[in-house]
Scaffold this motif. Structure first.
Motif, short mmCIF file in Angstrom:
data_model
loop_
_atom_site.label_atom_id
_atom_site.label_comp_id
_atom_site.label_asym_id
_atom_site.label_seq_id
_atom_site.Cartn_x
_atom_site.Cartn_y
_atom_site.Cartn_z
N ASP A 51 0.80 -1.22 0.00
CA ASP A 51 0.00 0.00 0.00
C ASP A 51 0.84 1.27 0.00
OD1 ASP A 51 0.96 -0.33 2.61
OD2 ASP A 51 -0.90 0.35 3.55
N ARG A 52 2.16 1.15 -0.02
CA ARG A 52 3.03 2.33 0.03
C ARG A 52 4.08 2.37 -1.07
NH1 ARG A 52 4.45 2.56 6.50
NH2 ARG A 52 2.29 2.50 7.21
N ILE A 53 4.17 1.34 -1.87
CA ILE A 53 5.31 1.23 -2.79
C ILE A 53 5.38 2.38 -3.79
CG2 ILE A 53 4.18 -0.29 -4.47
CD1 ILE A 53 6.98 -1.83 -4.43
N THR A 54 4.25 2.92 -4.21
CA THR A 54 4.29 4.00 -5.21
C THR A 54 4.19 5.39 -4.60
OG1 THR A 54 1.92 3.78 -5.58
CG2 THR A 54 3.38 2.54 -7.06
N LYS A 55 4.13 5.49 -3.30
CA LYS A 55 4.05 6.82 -2.69
C LYS A 55 5.40 7.52 -2.73
CE LYS A 55 5.17 6.83 2.07
NZ LYS A 55 4.92 7.65 3.17
N ASP A 56 5.42 8.80 -2.47
CA ASP A 56 6.65 9.58 -2.44
C ASP A 56 7.38 9.27 -1.13
OD1 ASP A 56 8.68 11.44 -2.46
OD2 ASP A 56 7.36 13.19 -2.61
N HIS A 57 8.60 8.76 -1.25
CA HIS A 57 9.41 8.42 -0.09
C HIS A 57 10.49 9.47 0.17
CE1 HIS A 57 7.57 4.61 -1.27
NE2 HIS A 57 7.66 4.28 -0.01
N GLY A 58 10.42 10.58 -0.53
CA GLY A 58 11.40 11.64 -0.31
C GLY A 58 12.79 11.27 -0.80
N VAL A 59 13.74 12.13 -0.48
CA VAL A 59 15.14 11.88 -0.82
C VAL A 59 15.96 11.98 0.45
CG1 VAL A 59 14.92 12.70 -3.20
CG2 VAL A 59 15.58 14.30 -1.41
N SER A 60 17.16 11.47 0.39
CA SER A 60 18.04 11.50 1.56
C SER A 60 18.41 12.94 1.89
CB SER A 60 19.28 10.66 1.31
OG SER A 60 19.92 11.05 0.13
N PRO A 61 18.70 13.21 3.16
CA PRO A 61 18.99 14.58 3.58
C PRO A 61 20.14 15.23 2.80
CG PRO A 61 18.71 13.20 5.50
CD PRO A 61 18.69 12.28 4.30
N GLU A 62 21.14 14.44 2.43
CA GLU A 62 22.28 15.02 1.71
C GLU A 62 21.90 15.51 0.33
OE1 GLU A 62 22.95 10.48 1.43
OE2 GLU A 62 22.20 11.86 2.92
N ALA A 63 20.78 15.05 -0.21
CA ALA A 63 20.32 15.53 -1.52
C ALA A 63 19.88 16.98 -1.45
CB ALA A 63 19.18 14.65 -2.04
N GLY A 64 19.26 17.34 -0.33
CA GLY A 64 18.80 18.72 -0.16
C GLY A 64 17.72 19.08 -1.17
N PRO A 65 17.27 20.31 -1.13
CA PRO A 65 16.22 20.75 -2.05
C PRO A 65 16.61 20.66 -3.53
CG PRO A 65 16.53 22.34 -0.28
CD PRO A 65 17.63 21.33 -0.16
N ASP A 66 17.89 20.95 -3.82
CA ASP A 66 18.33 20.88 -5.22
C ASP A 66 18.28 19.45 -5.74
OD1 ASP A 66 18.74 23.60 -5.25
OD2 ASP A 66 20.91 23.45 -4.92
N GLY A 67 18.68 18.48 -4.91
CA GLY A 67 18.64 17.08 -5.31
C GLY A 67 17.22 16.60 -5.51
N ALA A 68 16.33 17.01 -4.62
CA ALA A 68 14.92 16.64 -4.75
C ALA A 68 14.34 17.20 -6.04
CB ALA A 68 14.13 17.13 -3.54
N ALA A 69 14.68 18.44 -6.34
CA ALA A 69 14.19 19.07 -7.56
C ALA A 69 14.75 18.37 -8.80
CB ALA A 69 14.55 20.55 -7.58
N ALA A 70 16.02 18.00 -8.76
CA ALA A 70 16.64 17.32 -9.90
C ALA A 70 15.98 15.97 -10.15
CB ALA A 70 18.14 17.14 -9.66
N MET A 71 15.69 15.24 -9.08
CA MET A 71 15.01 13.95 -9.24
C MET A 71 13.61 14.13 -9.82
SD MET A 71 16.00 11.24 -6.30
CE MET A 71 15.04 10.03 -7.20
N ALA A 72 12.90 15.12 -9.33
CA ALA A 72 11.54 15.36 -9.83
C ALA A 72 11.57 15.76 -11.31
CB ALA A 72 10.86 16.44 -9.00
N ALA A 73 12.56 16.55 -11.70
CA ALA A 73 12.66 17.02 -13.08
C ALA A 73 13.05 15.91 -14.04
CB ALA A 73 13.66 18.16 -13.17
N GLN A 74 13.70 14.87 -13.53
CA GLN A 74 14.16 13.79 -14.39
C GLN A 74 13.01 12.94 -14.93
OE1 GLN A 74 16.63 10.81 -12.52
NE2 GLN A 74 17.58 10.27 -14.45
N HIS A 75 11.93 12.86 -14.20
CA HIS A 75 10.77 12.05 -14.60
C HIS A 75 11.20 10.62 -14.94
CE1 HIS A 75 8.28 15.60 -14.57
NE2 HIS A 75 9.10 16.20 -15.40
N ALA A 76 12.05 10.05 -14.10
CA ALA A 76 12.58 8.70 -14.33
C ALA A 76 11.52 7.64 -14.03
CB ALA A 76 13.80 8.47 -13.44
#
Length: 135
Positions: A51-76
């Motif tokens: 029931d959770r596999i496709t939910k947003d699990h966030g990114v690791s703290p070291e990714a920071g906001p820029d890393g989170a944005a980069a992952m979201a923009a990749q649409h992988a």
């Protein structure tokens, strides 16, 4: 290391960036004909709940906001789909850690079908015939 040596990974982080990294490595190993053994512990196991596999699990703290944005923009492709693709092209085995199952009060029925079963640590290391990667 031979090209048939298993890619063995202990996956304990439950953030999307690390789950995606493990899935990408698993696809690569499977395509190369290497068996893949994934051992799910703690928060990675929690991410594999049906029931959770496709939910947003966030990114690791070291990714920071820029890393989170980069992952979201990749649409992988979602990491769970990458694991499914790896299993289609090669020998991929994903097992839940028995101790983590107990800690999280989970049963096998709580998990996504990607998870084949529940193993203890000894079973995982018996199947891992080479180096082990920790993510």
């Amino acid at each position: 290391m031979s090209d048939t040596e298993a890619f063995a990974v202990v996956l304990f982080s439950g953030t999307d960036d690390k789950l995606h990294a493990a899935a990408t490595l698993s696809v690569g190993a499977a395509v190369m004909g290497r068996p893949v053994q994934v051992f799910l512990q703690y928060w990675a196991l929690d991410a594999f709940r049906a029931d959770r596999i496709t939910k947003d699990h966030g990114v690791s703290p070291e990714a920071g906001p820029d890393g989170a944005a980069a992952m979201a923009a990749q649409h992988a492709t979602h990491w769970s789909e990458l694991f499914r693709q790896a299993a289609e092209v090669g020998e991929v085995h994903i097992h839940a850690c028995a101790d983590s199952m107990e800690m999280l009060h989970l049963t096998a029925e709580d998990l996504d079908p990607l998870v084949e079963g529940v193993w203890g640590v000894a079973s995982f290391f018996a199947a891992a015939d080479g180096p082990v990667t920790f993510i």
